[in-house]
Scaffold this motif. Structure first.
Motif, PDB file in Angstrom:
ATOM      1  N   ARG A  95       0.816  -1.222   0.000  1.00 35.22           N
ATOM      2  CA  ARG A  95       0.000   0.000   0.000  1.00 35.22           C
ATOM      3  C   ARG A  95       0.845   1.265   0.000  1.00 35.22           C
ATOM      4  O   ARG A  95       0.326   2.353  -0.245  1.00 35.22           O
ATOM      5  CB  ARG A  95      -0.952  -0.010   1.195  1.00 35.22           C
ATOM      6  CG  ARG A  95      -2.040  -1.068   1.042  1.00 35.22           C
ATOM      7  CD  ARG A  95      -2.816  -1.266   2.319  1.00 35.22           C
ATOM      8  NE  ARG A  95      -3.693  -0.136   2.585  1.00 35.22           N
ATOM      9  CZ  ARG A  95      -4.533  -0.082   3.609  1.00 35.22           C
ATOM     10  NH1 ARG A  95      -4.606  -1.091   4.448  1.00 35.22           N
ATOM     11  NH2 ARG A  95      -5.286   0.965   3.785  1.00 35.22           N
ATOM     12  N   ALA A 116      -7.517   3.308  -7.385  1.00 34.18           N
ATOM     13  CA  ALA A 116      -8.704   3.386  -6.520  1.00 34.18           C
ATOM     14  C   ALA A 116      -8.993   2.053  -5.852  1.00 34.18           C
ATOM     15  O   ALA A 116      -9.570   2.024  -4.757  1.00 34.18           O
ATOM     16  CB  ALA A 116      -9.922   3.835  -7.331  1.00 34.18           C
ATOM     17  N   THR A 117      -8.602   0.950  -6.476  1.00 37.08           N
ATOM     18  CA  THR A 117      -9.044  -0.363  -5.996  1.00 37.08           C
ATOM     19  C   THR A 117      -7.912  -1.294  -5.565  1.00 37.08           C
ATOM     20  O   THR A 117      -8.188  -2.307  -4.935  1.00 37.08           O
ATOM     21  CB  THR A 117      -9.880  -1.081  -7.088  1.00 37.08           C
ATOM     22  OG1 THR A 117      -9.101  -1.185  -8.289  1.00 37.08           O
ATOM     23  CG2 THR A 117     -11.160  -0.326  -7.383  1.00 37.08           C
ATOM     24  N   TYR A 118      -6.658  -0.991  -5.904  1.00 44.09           N
ATOM     25  CA  TYR A 118      -5.560  -1.873  -5.483  1.00 44.09           C
ATOM     26  C   TYR A 118      -5.433  -1.779  -3.967  1.00 44.09           C
ATOM     27  O   TYR A 118      -5.234  -0.692  -3.417  1.00 44.09           O
ATOM     28  CB  TYR A 118      -4.243  -1.476  -6.156  1.00 44.09           C
ATOM     29  CG  TYR A 118      -3.099  -2.427  -5.842  1.00 44.09           C
ATOM     30  CD1 TYR A 118      -3.130  -3.736  -6.286  1.00 44.09           C
ATOM     31  CD2 TYR A 118      -2.005  -2.019  -5.087  1.00 44.09           C
ATOM     32  CE1 TYR A 118      -2.097  -4.630  -5.999  1.00 44.09           C
ATOM     33  CE2 TYR A 118      -0.964  -2.899  -4.799  1.00 44.09           C
ATOM     34  CZ  TYR A 118      -1.019  -4.196  -5.254  1.00 44.09           C
ATOM     35  OH  TYR A 118       0.005  -5.077  -4.962  1.00 44.09           O
ATOM     36  N   GLN A 119      -5.593  -2.893  -3.305  1.00 46.78           N
ATOM     37  CA  GLN A 119      -5.549  -2.939  -1.843  1.00 46.78           C
ATOM     38  C   GLN A 119      -6.474  -1.881  -1.228  1.00 46.78           C
ATOM     39  O   GLN A 119      -6.153  -1.274  -0.211  1.00 46.78           O
ATOM     40  CB  GLN A 119      -4.109  -2.828  -1.359  1.00 46.78           C
ATOM     41  CG  GLN A 119      -3.248  -3.940  -1.975  1.00 46.78           C
ATOM     42  CD  GLN A 119      -2.035  -4.308  -1.146  1.00 46.78           C
ATOM     43  OE1 GLN A 119      -1.891  -3.904  -0.008  1.00 46.78           O
ATOM     44  NE2 GLN A 119      -1.162  -5.127  -1.713  1.00 46.78           N
ATOM     45  N   ARG A 120      -7.613  -1.664  -1.882  1.00 47.28           N
ATOM     46  CA  ARG A 120      -8.658  -0.716  -1.480  1.00 47.28           C
ATOM     47  C   ARG A 120      -8.226   0.745  -1.573  1.00 47.28           C
ATOM     48  O   ARG A 120      -8.812   1.616  -0.934  1.00 47.28           O
ATOM     49  CB  ARG A 120      -9.187  -1.015  -0.079  1.00 47.28           C
ATOM     50  CG  ARG A 120      -9.829  -2.381   0.023  1.00 47.28           C
ATOM     51  CD  ARG A 120     -10.738  -2.479   1.242  1.00 47.28           C
ATOM     52  NE  ARG A 120     -11.243  -3.838   1.404  1.00 47.28           N
ATOM     53  CZ  ARG A 120     -10.641  -4.765   2.146  1.00 47.28           C
ATOM     54  NH1 ARG A 120      -9.546  -4.475   2.814  1.00 47.28           N
ATOM     55  NH2 ARG A 120     -11.157  -5.974   2.230  1.00 47.28           N
ATOM     56  N   GLY A 121      -7.208   1.017  -2.415  1.00 43.38           N
ATOM     57  CA  GLY A 121      -6.905   2.421  -2.667  1.00 43.38           C
ATOM     58  C   GLY A 121      -5.495   2.832  -2.305  1.00 43.38           C
ATOM     59  O   GLY A 121      -5.088   2.722  -1.154  1.00 43.38           O
TER      60      GLY A 121
ATOM     61  N   PHE B 113     -18.500  -4.361  -3.375  1.00 42.60           N
ATOM     62  CA  PHE B 113     -17.545  -3.862  -4.371  1.00 42.60           C
ATOM     63  C   PHE B 113     -18.271  -3.533  -5.675  1.00 42.60           C
ATOM     64  O   PHE B 113     -17.942  -2.538  -6.340  1.00 42.60           O
ATOM     65  CB  PHE B 113     -16.428  -4.884  -4.606  1.00 42.60           C
ATOM     66  CG  PHE B 113     -15.306  -4.362  -5.467  1.00 42.60           C
ATOM     67  CD1 PHE B 113     -14.729  -3.122  -5.231  1.00 42.60           C
ATOM     68  CD2 PHE B 113     -14.814  -5.112  -6.534  1.00 42.60           C
ATOM     69  CE1 PHE B 113     -13.688  -2.635  -6.024  1.00 42.60           C
ATOM     70  CE2 PHE B 113     -13.782  -4.638  -7.330  1.00 42.60           C
ATOM     71  CZ  PHE B 113     -13.225  -3.395  -7.079  1.00 42.60           C
ATOM     72  N   LYS B 142     -15.576  -2.125   4.212  1.00 42.22           N
ATOM     73  CA  LYS B 142     -14.576  -2.792   3.368  1.00 42.22           C
ATOM     74  C   LYS B 142     -15.264  -3.720   2.381  1.00 42.22           C
ATOM     75  O   LYS B 142     -16.103  -4.531   2.764  1.00 42.22           O
ATOM     76  CB  LYS B 142     -13.629  -3.633   4.227  1.00 42.22           C
ATOM     77  CG  LYS B 142     -12.554  -2.835   4.911  1.00 42.22           C
ATOM     78  CD  LYS B 142     -11.510  -3.807   5.457  1.00 42.22           C
ATOM     79  CE  LYS B 142     -10.379  -3.086   6.140  1.00 42.22           C
ATOM     80  NZ  LYS B 142      -9.380  -4.042   6.645  1.00 42.22           N
ATOM     81  N   THR B 143     -14.895  -3.610   1.126  1.00 43.23           N
ATOM     82  CA  THR B 143     -15.428  -4.489   0.100  1.00 43.23           C
ATOM     83  C   THR B 143     -14.236  -4.946  -0.735  1.00 43.23           C
ATOM     84  O   THR B 143     -13.231  -4.247  -0.808  1.00 43.23           O
ATOM     85  CB  THR B 143     -16.412  -3.742  -0.827  1.00 43.23           C
ATOM     86  OG1 THR B 143     -15.677  -2.831  -1.659  1.00 43.23           O
ATOM     87  CG2 THR B 143     -17.459  -2.964  -0.042  1.00 43.23           C
ATOM     88  N   ALA B 144     -14.335  -6.115  -1.343  1.00 49.31           N
ATOM     89  CA  ALA B 144     -13.189  -6.597  -2.126  1.00 49.31           C
ATOM     90  C   ALA B 144     -13.499  -7.895  -2.849  1.00 49.31           C
ATOM     91  O   ALA B 144     -14.466  -8.588  -2.544  1.00 49.31           O
ATOM     92  CB  ALA B 144     -11.975  -6.828  -1.222  1.00 49.31           C
ATOM     93  N   GLY B 155     -10.295  -3.903  -4.167  1.00 50.87           N
ATOM     94  CA  GLY B 155     -11.504  -3.544  -3.432  1.00 50.87           C
ATOM     95  C   GLY B 155     -11.646  -2.048  -3.241  1.00 50.87           C
ATOM     96  O   GLY B 155     -10.966  -1.252  -3.884  1.00 50.87           O
ATOM     97  N   ALA B 156     -12.561  -1.695  -2.349  1.00 50.48           N
ATOM     98  CA  ALA B 156     -12.835  -0.276  -2.104  1.00 50.48           C
ATOM     99  C   ALA B 156     -13.454  -0.135  -0.716  1.00 50.48           C
ATOM    100  O   ALA B 156     -13.959  -1.110  -0.150  1.00 50.48           O
ATOM    101  CB  ALA B 156     -13.802   0.266  -3.157  1.00 50.48           C
ATOM    102  N   PHE B 157     -13.411   1.085  -0.183  1.00 51.77           N
ATOM    103  CA  PHE B 157     -14.185   1.405   1.008  1.00 51.77           C
ATOM    104  C   PHE B 157     -15.516   1.988   0.528  1.00 51.77           C
ATOM    105  O   PHE B 157     -15.527   2.959  -0.240  1.00 51.77           O
ATOM    106  CB  PHE B 157     -13.445   2.434   1.880  1.00 51.77           C
ATOM    107  CG  PHE B 157     -12.251   1.861   2.582  1.00 51.77           C
ATOM    108  CD1 PHE B 157     -12.399   1.185   3.790  1.00 51.77           C
ATOM    109  CD2 PHE B 157     -10.980   1.962   2.038  1.00 51.77           C
ATOM    110  CE1 PHE B 157     -11.301   0.644   4.440  1.00 51.77           C
ATOM    111  CE2 PHE B 157      -9.876   1.423   2.690  1.00 51.77           C
ATOM    112  CZ  PHE B 157     -10.041   0.759   3.892  1.00 51.77           C
ATOM    113  N   THR B 235     -10.331   4.770   6.882  1.00 52.54           N
ATOM    114  CA  THR B 235      -9.626   4.129   5.770  1.00 52.54           C
ATOM    115  C   THR B 235      -8.346   3.413   6.192  1.00 52.54           C
ATOM    116  O   THR B 235      -7.433   3.236   5.404  1.00 52.54           O
ATOM    117  CB  THR B 235      -9.301   5.158   4.667  1.00 52.54           C
ATOM    118  OG1 THR B 235      -8.581   6.235   5.260  1.00 52.54           O
ATOM    119  CG2 THR B 235     -10.566   5.688   4.018  1.00 52.54           C
TER     120      THR B 235
END
Lengths: 362, 362
Positions: A95, A116-121, B113, B142-144, B155-157, B235
């Protein structure tokens, strides 16, 4: 060098505009807070500018690696996006990594969505290398990939840490792409900045001649206009929809012809003529302002007529657009040059007639 | 019915906990601001609860459609995610759509996600149907999906509008999954709530017997603890990392055995024993508190020993974990029951020795 700040609270970031900003190690060092960066670029831009960027990173003392994607809108899909994830994971990027997008809109959209999406941002930096991406993707944080059933259907809002818009890289841009970029520039004049529209009327030839000062001015004023809109409406709930002038028609052209046949800016050019025609016919835009609008789009070397897909097919494709809300087609139309508004109650027959009037003859 | 609010400013949302909350049309009507919803569920949960949910939606006057995914962690990938996008686009779902996740953690992560990225983000509601997802995925946004090279890597928050945690649906949950859910419940006691740990010691048998009031209490206190942490750190930049107690070891177990062989909660159970062992050996956790920790995990029916993969393999897999920052392995360890801390300077040899001490015999 000009500097503009996109004001989004703690997500605010600077845009640096001018000749040679790609070489500013200081700007990059200030924006990168991670030990490593991963550059995402494509096989057309890499031979031209990747070495210059890595030299800048080396001067800034930042470790880097790069991922080179195939060029073109046809590759703006999950499979190509996944090659970014594969490279990041195989390279043990955690990250604490900043993604750097070096390329046009497709690279920016994909690298931005990957960030935006790698390891949730993770953080990212945009280095747009086309006029279109310098004036459009630089501001707003929109990132996306296409889905077989629609353009930009899968994406996220993710703001960059820094944007570098180097006017010198536009010297290697094909003429057709330069003109396509001017469509979005003209759009800002049309939707909210009549003085900028006047300026464009008197500087369009300099822009086509790639005069660096004229380009820097056009980029700055476009980004400033977009920045004001985005600051008011980061996630596109209200006023930001005005940025879609010509885009609902334009997306229908792109989808109907097959993505990549018409450039996005070309489709937006013809789409803005359709919107202006409909606006004039509804009695909102005067005939004189309508004629100025079409004339400037034509002088920019953009198409003023769409392909003859048939109005029914246009309407069908427009119904798939993201701008549809609760089943109602929302169109951005003009009250005047510099004054746009969203309408959701224009009779379908009137929309169809305006489309038919603005298509190439059979 | 108990109600808890996750405080995240304009992204705040309620969690309703209790028997039969799945039937509360009023709660759903209040949370859905779109004319349509799309339910995402799986082929195990759909036969059990989809009709009840659609009956609730019908009473709330909301139009719905549903997408049924194959069950299991093995399907938490791009291909399955894409079936959601395919269905949404084919069904002409626009941005005025709320996604409803009806299922366990895998469904919640994927539907979440999908909601985070469909047309750059649409609202969603979580209806978790496992204990694990009720206490864990309900809070935090948390989504993924998984990537072949790592779990939850893409994923994304994205915060839900509402969470409905119905204790009655746990009656159809297999024993093994109930126990796996208790691992995360115990975790909240260990990292920050010693009184809750005491309560768990005296109520673990009622929980295993699925006493609805005990379950509601455990779910509420777990969600309240997580909610406080997430409110401080949406985050995951700081204190939120404490939620990973046992997870870095646990992810190594899941990845090393092949995802789905050990349940996530089982791997976390064994992982928390490894963390407690290391904490005790470093002189931070007293022997008495160490023994209480292991005893409660064992009484919950969870494994207290990991599979014998070899410490070297564990360390290799742990190095891939998202919790790695700038190449340093960060571990959540215990100073006491209810007092966790992040350490990034534990000698690798000590970590390896603790792993070896906590693995099944050859």
């Amino acid at each position: 060098m000009r500097k503009l700040t996109v004001a989004l609270g703690e997500r605010s970031y600077p845009i640096l505009i001018g000749e040679g900003v790609l070489d500013s190690a200081d700007a990059i060092a200030a924006a990168v807070n991670t030990p490593r960066v991963a550059i995402v670029t494509n096989d057309v831009v890499a031979p031209l500018y990747l070495d210059r960027l890595t030299a800048t990173l080396a001067r800034a003392g930042i470790a880097y690696d790069s991922v080179v994607l195939p060029d073109g809108e046809a590759h703006k899909n999950w499979q190509t996006l996944n090659t970014i994830f594969d490279a990041l994971l195989a390279g043990h990027f955690d990250r604490s990594t900043t993604l750097v997008a070096l390329g046009g809109g497709v690279v920016g959209d994909m690298a931005g969505f990957a960030a935006a999406t790698y390891q949730r941002g993770i953080p990212f930096i945009q280095i747009p290398t086309t006029l279109l991406s310098q004036v459009d993707s630089s501001v707003g944080g929109k990132t996306a990939i296409n889905h077989p059933l629609g353009k930009n259907m899968i994406g996220a809002f993710h703001q960059p840490q820094l944007v570098l818009a180097d006017t010198a890289v536009l010297n290697t841009l094909p003429d057709r792409e330069l003109k396509a970029g001017l469509a979005e520039v003209i759009k800002y004049g049309l939707i909210r900045d009549p003085a900028f529209f006047d300026w464009l009327e008197s500087h369009i030839d300099k822009l086509l001649g790639r005069d660096p000062l004229a380009l820097a001015e056009a980029i700055e004023r476009s980004c400033a206009n977009k920045s004001q809109i985005v600051s008011e409406d980061e996630t596109e709930r209200g006023v930001r929809a005005l940025l879609n002038l010509g885009h609902t028609f334009g997306h229908a052209i792109e989808a109907g012809m097959g993505f990549g046949v018409w450039l996005h800016g070309e489709a937006v050019g013809a789409g803005m003529v359709m919107a202006a025609t409909l606006s004039q016919r509804q009695g909102w835009l005067s005939m004189q302002q309508y004629e100025r609008t079409v004339a400037l789009i034509a002088r920019a070397g953009l198409p003023v007529l769409g392909p003859r897909l048939g109005a029914a097919r246009y309407l069908e494709l427009m119904a798939h657009d993201k701008k549809v809300e609760a089943g109602r087609l929302r169109l951005v139309l003009l009250r005047d040059i510099g004054d746009a508004e969203i309408f959701s109650d224009v009779p379908t027959a009137d929309i169809a007639a305006a489309i038919d009037a603005c298509c190439e003859s059979a």
